[in-house]
Design a protein around this motif. Sequence first.
Motif, PDB file in Angstrom:
ATOM      1  N   LEU A  13       0.789  -1.215  -0.031  1.00  0.00           N
ATOM      2  CA  LEU A  13      -0.212  -0.101   0.192  1.00  0.00           C
ATOM      3  C   LEU A  13       0.998   1.430  -0.058  1.00  0.00           C
ATOM      4  CD1 LEU A  13      -2.984  -0.590   2.339  1.00  0.00           C
ATOM      5  CD2 LEU A  13      -3.162  -0.231   0.127  1.00  0.00           C
ATOM      6  N   ALA A  14       2.000   1.390   0.661  1.00  0.00           N
ATOM      7  CA  ALA A  14       2.650   2.290   0.927  1.00  0.00           C
ATOM      8  C   ALA A  14       3.365   2.715  -0.471  1.00  0.00           C
ATOM      9  CB  ALA A  14       3.660   2.280   2.097  1.00  0.00           C
ATOM     10  N   ALA A  15       4.044   1.697  -0.830  1.00  0.00           N
ATOM     11  CA  ALA A  15       4.819   1.952  -2.092  1.00  0.00           C
ATOM     12  C   ALA A  15       4.012   2.316  -3.222  1.00  0.00           C
ATOM     13  CB  ALA A  15       5.651   0.442  -2.366  1.00  0.00           C
ATOM     14  N   SER A  16       2.981   1.626  -3.287  1.00  0.00           N
ATOM     15  CA  SER A  16       1.873   2.068  -4.634  1.00  0.00           C
ATOM     16  C   SER A  16       1.401   3.380  -4.362  1.00  0.00           C
ATOM     17  CB  SER A  16       0.834   0.981  -4.763  1.00  0.00           C
ATOM     18  OG  SER A  16       0.075   1.013  -3.549  1.00  0.00           O
ATOM     19  N   THR A  17       1.249   3.732  -3.184  1.00  0.00           N
ATOM     20  CA  THR A  17       0.497   5.140  -2.786  1.00  0.00           C
ATOM     21  C   THR A  17       1.661   6.123  -3.217  1.00  0.00           C
ATOM     22  OG1 THR A  17      -0.865   4.360  -0.998  1.00  0.00           O
ATOM     23  CG2 THR A  17      -0.602   6.630  -1.099  1.00  0.00           C
ATOM     24  N   LEU A  18       2.985   5.944  -3.066  1.00  0.00           N
ATOM     25  CA  LEU A  18       3.890   6.725  -3.241  1.00  0.00           C
ATOM     26  C   LEU A  18       4.058   7.138  -4.662  1.00  0.00           C
ATOM     27  CD1 LEU A  18       6.184   8.691  -2.364  1.00  0.00           C
ATOM     28  CD2 LEU A  18       7.858   6.951  -2.199  1.00  0.00           C
ATOM     29  N   ARG A  19       4.040   6.023  -5.552  1.00  0.00           N
ATOM     30  CA  ARG A  19       4.172   6.097  -7.016  1.00  0.00           C
ATOM     31  C   ARG A  19       2.778   7.004  -7.429  1.00  0.00           C
ATOM     32  NH1 ARG A  19       5.746   0.852  -6.292  1.00  0.00           N
ATOM     33  NH2 ARG A  19       3.703   0.070  -6.708  1.00  0.00           N
ATOM     34  N   LEU A  20       1.839   6.816  -7.131  1.00  0.00           N
ATOM     35  CA  LEU A  20       0.401   7.453  -7.340  1.00  0.00           C
ATOM     36  C   LEU A  20       0.567   8.731  -7.103  1.00  0.00           C
ATOM     37  CD1 LEU A  20      -2.474   7.460  -8.560  1.00  0.00           C
ATOM     38  CD2 LEU A  20      -3.282   6.876  -6.242  1.00  0.00           C
ATOM     39  N   LEU A  21       1.122   9.261  -5.723  1.00  0.00           N
ATOM     40  CA  LEU A  21       1.171  10.464  -5.422  1.00  0.00           C
ATOM     41  C   LEU A  21       2.264  11.348  -6.056  1.00  0.00           C
ATOM     42  CD1 LEU A  21       0.880  10.227  -1.492  1.00  0.00           C
ATOM     43  CD2 LEU A  21      -0.742  11.102  -3.049  1.00  0.00           C
ATOM     44  N   ARG A  22       3.314  10.855  -6.345  1.00  0.00           N
ATOM     45  CA  ARG A  22       4.292  11.430  -7.245  1.00  0.00           C
ATOM     46  C   ARG A  22       3.764  11.640  -8.724  1.00  0.00           C
ATOM     47  NH1 ARG A  22      10.324   9.200  -5.655  1.00  0.00           N
ATOM     48  NH2 ARG A  22      10.945  11.086  -6.647  1.00  0.00           N
TER      49      ARG A  22
END
Length: 286
Positions: A13-22
């Motif tokens: 969740l954290a890794a995919s959220t960071l990719r989405l936010l960036r």
Amino acid sequence: MRALVSGAVAGALAASTLRLLRHRPPGGATTWDRTNHAGRTVTLLEGPAYAVGAAGASALLGAGPGPVVAAAASAGLGALDDLAGDSDSKGLKGHLGALARGQVTTGAVKILGLGVTGLVSAALIDRAGVSDGAWVTDRAHAGGGSRPRGIPGAIDTLVGGAVIAGTANLLNLLDLRPGRALKATILLGALTATSPGSAAAAGAATGAAIGLLRPDLAGEAMLGDTGANSAGALLGAALVQRAGRRGRLVALAALTALTLASERVSFTRVIESTPGLRELDALGRR
């Protein structure tokens, strides 16, 4: 097993959220860009990504409302300081000093908010512990049978709340070099995950940290107050889930000593001058 599943979910969740936010940063990338100690531009979007991964996994894996509130509310308070804070007052002493002079800083709001968040989270944890029998009976003592532990009182909850708030503040003090706060989260989370009652929360804290370690060590992103406060509060909540009054008092004493020391001593200087800590701190960093 529960800690491993929680960690895996949190990391993904954290890794995919960071990719989405960036890819689509709220308010634009410059809103979240900061200059780190080495003069490089890094993004604070790692903080919201951590909070989503840690709080989301805690909720999905049944860590209980206390840890979820701790992770989410602390992240919100940290975001206030990240996005609207100023650098005129620094540290616990600076913010409380400004408050005494009638100046309400975002840091002071965060300090008071973390206290309230810790108290609410501890109260939720203690209520859940009573309902599932964790406080009433302790089956892990040396005799192998059961012995009564009693019901948590106001003192237990107050101390637990202070532990959650203190751990949130401590992790924030460590977020000064790439990977440092995340490594501390992983180590503390692994130690705290050994109890069934705290496995889901501690696993989520650890997994979210592992999921974001690469960009943090590379100097591309950092937790900021948003992520560091969320990580610390969740670790504190996991500790409160597994500890009785004595354990909470010991944890609070250690947190108090470290917080007071941070007002006089540079943690970075201590780490860089201590063999073992120095190498662990630099491990994986560019």
